[in-house]
Write a protein that holds these residues in place. Structure first.
Motif, short mmCIF file in Angstrom:
data_model
loop_
_atom_site.label_atom_id
_atom_site.label_comp_id
_atom_site.label_asym_id
_atom_site.label_seq_id
_atom_site.Cartn_x
_atom_site.Cartn_y
_atom_site.Cartn_z
N GLY A 82 -99.03 31.04 62.83
CA GLY A 82 -97.99 31.92 63.34
C GLY A 82 -96.99 32.44 62.33
O GLY A 82 -95.82 32.67 62.68
N TYR A 83 -97.41 32.67 61.07
CA TYR A 83 -96.47 33.25 60.10
C TYR A 83 -97.13 34.35 59.27
O TYR A 83 -98.32 34.35 59.03
CB TYR A 83 -95.89 32.18 59.17
N LYS A 99 -103.66 29.01 56.55
CA LYS A 99 -102.93 28.82 57.80
C LYS A 99 -102.10 30.04 58.21
O LYS A 99 -101.49 30.04 59.28
CB LYS A 99 -102.02 27.59 57.68
N ALA A 100 -102.07 31.06 57.38
CA ALA A 100 -101.28 32.26 57.70
C ALA A 100 -101.90 33.05 58.85
O ALA A 100 -103.12 32.98 59.09
CB ALA A 100 -101.15 33.14 56.47
N LEU A 140 -99.35 43.16 65.27
CA LEU A 140 -100.32 42.11 64.98
C LEU A 140 -99.83 40.73 65.40
O LEU A 140 -100.60 39.91 65.91
CB LEU A 140 -100.67 42.11 63.49
N MET A 141 -98.54 40.48 65.20
CA MET A 141 -98.01 39.16 65.54
C MET A 141 -97.91 38.94 67.04
O MET A 141 -97.74 37.81 67.51
CB MET A 141 -96.67 38.93 64.86
N ALA A 142 -98.08 40.01 67.81
CA ALA A 142 -98.03 39.90 69.28
C ALA A 142 -99.38 39.51 69.87
O ALA A 142 -99.47 39.18 71.06
CB ALA A 142 -97.56 41.23 69.89
N SER A 143 -100.45 39.56 69.05
CA SER A 143 -101.78 39.31 69.60
C SER A 143 -102.63 38.49 68.63
O SER A 143 -103.13 39.00 67.63
CB SER A 143 -102.49 40.64 69.90
N SER A 144 -102.84 37.22 68.97
CA SER A 144 -103.70 36.38 68.14
C SER A 144 -105.14 36.84 68.21
O SER A 144 -105.91 36.69 67.25
CB SER A 144 -103.59 34.91 68.58
N GLU A 145 -105.54 37.41 69.36
CA GLU A 145 -106.91 37.91 69.51
C GLU A 145 -107.16 39.10 68.60
O GLU A 145 -108.21 39.21 67.97
CB GLU A 145 -107.17 38.31 70.97
N TRP A 195 -91.14 36.66 64.74
CA TRP A 195 -92.22 36.06 63.97
C TRP A 195 -91.67 35.47 62.67
O TRP A 195 -90.64 35.88 62.15
CB TRP A 195 -93.35 37.05 63.68
N ARG A 196 -92.38 34.49 62.17
CA ARG A 196 -91.93 33.76 60.98
C ARG A 196 -92.49 34.42 59.72
O ARG A 196 -93.62 34.88 59.69
CB ARG A 196 -92.40 32.30 61.07
N LEU A 197 -91.69 34.44 58.67
CA LEU A 197 -92.08 35.03 57.39
C LEU A 197 -92.03 33.96 56.30
O LEU A 197 -91.06 33.19 56.23
CB LEU A 197 -91.15 36.19 57.03
#
Length: 402
Positions: free
Chosen positions: A231-232, A297-298, A361-366, A259-261
């Protein structure tokens, strides 16, 4: 085949060294011989040819005497030591090809002429725009620049492109003029352009048929896709204006998506950015396993450069790890990232457009997963190390006429 590789650093100092050592390993592993030519440095990897390396010289140090300054200025343009040493090395080892990488200032393009005088064909990889931009990167005041691309190098002096200094800019101008008069670049048998952007840029000076397109490669066999997504958003690079770090931090502050940076790197803007933004975002320089884990992990990799990139290894590495890329619509980055398929592109320096792309992009992991998988397939198909090495051998054969 015996290949003499010339590069001023014989340790990993940047992308050009990464590419050179990849090619060196490939050649040696496949029965070819490699001869090394570089500058002496305590950080160097071992080499049986180190006795022929040139003395260590850093132009960042400030000479005190006028005579020392004059000697530095002369060697910056033409290095008699490099010409003498590489000539001895060529006579001793009899290479089939001389392959130059980052040779400027410490080795100088004079070694091209030395190789040609001894009848050895020369290949030069265009890691930057030096033949058409005396300051390497086609940047003025932190912005993309094309003023010198058609040969009017006096623009470097006119705009004081080097640190705003008339003296430094004049030296760079003198270097460009002398190299043009000596015709060293014109003596190169084949140039390797790692992007169409670079190929088209240098074609303003060099006949296009001598510029071969060969993208950088990455060993996808050495990188497995874990599917991790913590999640970053991850930025990797120098903390300088040209890399778009300030634009990225503004986009992060501008977003309401929370979102995390994570910013991995060091540079001149580091201390200023820690004051202006949350210092916990900046994690400093990473390498080795720590860097691999951070990429793995990004959620995505962002490359917000505000200058022309060539063939950024950071983009290829992101794709190899199955990560979507958000990159600026400039230079070679546009060739690597397929808009809407492996990532998203935005107008360089545009905070709102970058914010929108990252938020999407950060709104959708899919969506991230889909783009990341497509990126991995793309890098396997077009930018694998095997494909790069096969292309390299074809270029060598072409200059040897076999």
């Amino acid at each position: 085949m015996k290949v003499l590789q010339a590069n001023k650093f014989f340790f990993i100092n940047g992308g050009s060294e990464t590419v050179m050592f990849q090619e060196r390993d490939y050649l040696k592993q496949n029965g070819h011989q490699v001869v090394d030519f570089s500058m002496r440095d305590e950080r160097n990897f071992p080499s049986v040819n180190s006795v022929n390396f040139v003395g260590n010289r850093s132009y960042k140090s400030k000479s005190t005497s006028k005579l020392a300054k004059l000697a530095d200025a002369f060697s910056f343009i033409h290095s008699p030591e490099a010409v003498n040493n590489i000539s001895h090395l060529i006579e001793e080892t009899e290479p089939d090809v001389v392959h130059c990488h980052n040779i400027y200032h410490q080795l100088t393009p004079s070694i091209i002429g030395a190789a040609k005088r001894l009848g050895v064909p020369v290949v030069l990889t265009l890691h930057d725009s030096k033949p058409v931009c005396p300051t390497y990167y086609r940047v003025r005041d932190g912005n993309p620049c094309s003023d010198c691309i058609d040969g009017d190098f006096f623009n470097v002096v006119r705009h004081r492109c080097v640190d705003g200094s008339l003296g430094k800019s004049s030296l760079i101008y003198a270097e460009a003029v002398v190299q043009r008069l000596m015709g060293n670049y014109e003596k190169v048998d084949a140039f390797i352009a790692p992007s169409r952007f670079m190929q088209e840029s240098v074609a303003h000076r060099i006949p296009p048929e001598r510029i071969k397109l060969l993208y950088n490669g990455i060993d996808t066999n050495d990188i497995s896709v874990s599917g991790a997504d913590d999640g970053y958003v991850l930025f990797l690079g120098r903390l300088v204006k040209e890399k778009g770090i300030d634009t990225l931090l503004k986009a992060h502050a501008n977003s309401s998506a929370r979102w995390r940076l994570v910013v991995a790197g060091t540079g001149p803007l580091g201390d200023v950015l820690k004051v202006q933004y949350n210092p916990s975002i900046l994690v400093g320089y990473l390498a080795g396993d720590a860097l691999k884990e951070m990429i793995d992990k990004a959620s995505l990799i962002v490359v917000p450069s505000e200058i022309y990139e060539n063939c950024p290894m950071s983009v290829l590495e992101a794709m190899a790890y199955g990560k979507p890329v958000v990159g600026s619509r400039l230079g070679g980055t546009m060739e690597l990232v397929e808009e809407g398929k492996t990532g998203l592109l935005f107008e360089a320096g545009n905070v709102n457009e970058l914010t929108s792309a990252l938020d999407k992009l950060m709104a959708s992991s899919e969506l991230r997963r889909q783009l990341g998988e497509a990126g991995r397939k793309r890098v396997e198909a077009f930018y694998s190390l095997d494909k790069h090495n096969a292309g390299l051998m074809e270029i060598y054969k072409s200059v040897l006429g076999v």
